[in-house]
Design a protein around this motif. Structure first.
Motif, mmCIF file in Angstrom:
data_model
loop_
_atom_site.group_PDB
_atom_site.id
_atom_site.type_symbol
_atom_site.label_atom_id
_atom_site.label_comp_id
_atom_site.label_asym_id
_atom_site.label_seq_id
_atom_site.Cartn_x
_atom_site.Cartn_y
_atom_site.Cartn_z
ATOM 1 N N ASN A 31 0.848 -1.195 0.000
ATOM 2 C CA ASN A 31 0.000 0.000 0.000
ATOM 3 C C ASN A 31 0.882 1.242 0.000
ATOM 4 O OD1 ASN A 31 -2.869 -1.140 0.376
ATOM 5 N ND2 ASN A 31 -1.589 -2.291 1.812
ATOM 6 N N CYS A 33 0.741 4.111 -1.749
ATOM 7 C CA CYS A 33 0.214 5.470 -1.854
ATOM 8 C C CYS A 33 -0.438 5.834 -0.526
ATOM 9 C CB CYS A 33 -0.827 5.578 -2.974
ATOM 10 S SG CYS A 33 -0.133 6.126 -4.525
ATOM 11 N N ARG A 50 -1.103 14.038 -1.118
ATOM 12 C CA ARG A 50 -0.853 12.610 -1.288
ATOM 13 C C ARG A 50 0.598 12.364 -1.635
ATOM 14 N NH1 ARG A 50 -3.774 14.000 -5.972
ATOM 15 N NH2 ARG A 50 -2.830 13.380 -7.938
ATOM 16 N N TYR A 52 3.454 9.242 -3.112
ATOM 17 C CA TYR A 52 3.675 7.961 -3.810
ATOM 18 C C TYR A 52 5.115 7.541 -3.618
ATOM 19 C CZ TYR A 52 4.877 4.983 -7.784
ATOM 20 O OH TYR A 52 5.362 3.972 -8.574
ATOM 21 N N CYS A 106 -1.022 1.463 -5.371
ATOM 22 C CA CYS A 106 -1.171 2.273 -6.569
ATOM 23 C C CYS A 106 0.043 2.165 -7.462
ATOM 24 C CB CYS A 106 -1.406 3.751 -6.208
ATOM 25 S SG CYS A 106 0.043 4.608 -5.633
ATOM 26 N N ASP A 110 -1.789 5.776 -11.348
ATOM 27 C CA ASP A 110 -2.897 5.957 -10.402
ATOM 28 C C ASP A 110 -2.685 7.213 -9.581
ATOM 29 O OD1 ASP A 110 -3.042 2.409 -9.629
ATOM 30 O OD2 ASP A 110 -4.050 3.554 -11.210
ATOM 31 N N PHE A 111 -1.453 7.352 -9.089
ATOM 32 C CA PHE A 111 -1.128 8.516 -8.260
ATOM 33 C C PHE A 111 -1.297 9.805 -9.056
ATOM 34 C CE2 PHE A 111 1.091 11.300 -5.443
ATOM 35 C CZ PHE A 111 1.912 12.090 -6.245
ATOM 36 N N THR A 116 -6.103 6.528 -7.142
ATOM 37 C CA THR A 116 -5.744 5.552 -6.110
ATOM 38 C C THR A 116 -6.976 5.134 -5.325
ATOM 39 O OG1 THR A 116 -3.528 6.481 -5.890
ATOM 40 C CG2 THR A 116 -4.352 5.157 -4.052
#
Length: 131
Positions: A31, A33, A50, A52, A106, A110-111, A116
């Motif tokens: 996991n 992200c 966020r 990554y 992710c 996705d990020f 995500t």
């Protein structure tokens, strides 16, 4: 599974600073992200920042921020301790909300495209900013 525990919330006056922490345990490698969200009473949940971290080559994390906090908030992670932080500077009354830490698997795409699936959530920590 990932367990997330937030701390560091509190009450400050406008212009002040707080640092939120999110201690992660469990399948943190998968996991990769992580993010901070917030929700104020009567408002929708908002993604604040966020992060990554690549699974193959961790290197430095990629980050992104909501326009409302750019230049004031910084998201960063201590990978050795699996703690995600949110340094919040120049806090304003509109930053008042419950802040949540989230994690999910992710890819970089996705990020980058905000797709995500954040499957795991903490219990939240309250931030209150007075004018």
């Amino acid at each position: 599974q990932v367990q997330l525990v937030e701390s560091g919330g509190g009450s400050v006056q406008a212009g002040g600073s707080l640092r939120l922490s999110c201690a992660a345990s469990g399948d943190t490698y998968i996991n990769n992200c992580m993010a901070w969200f917030r929700q104020a009473p009567g408002k929708e949940r908002e993604e604040v920042a966020r992060s990554y971290v690549g699974r193959i080559s961790a290197g430095s994390a990629s980050t992104d921020y909501a326009d409302s906090v750019k230049g004031r908030f910084i998201i960063f992670k201590d990978n050795a301790k699996n703690i995600l932080y949110l340094q919040m500077n120049n806090l304003q009354p509109e930053d008042t909300a419950m802040y949540y830490c989230a994690a999910g698997p992710c890819s970089y795409i996705d990020f980058a495209t905000s797709k995500t699936n954040f499957r795991f959530w903490g219990q939240g920590t309250q931030v209150t900013v007075s004018s």
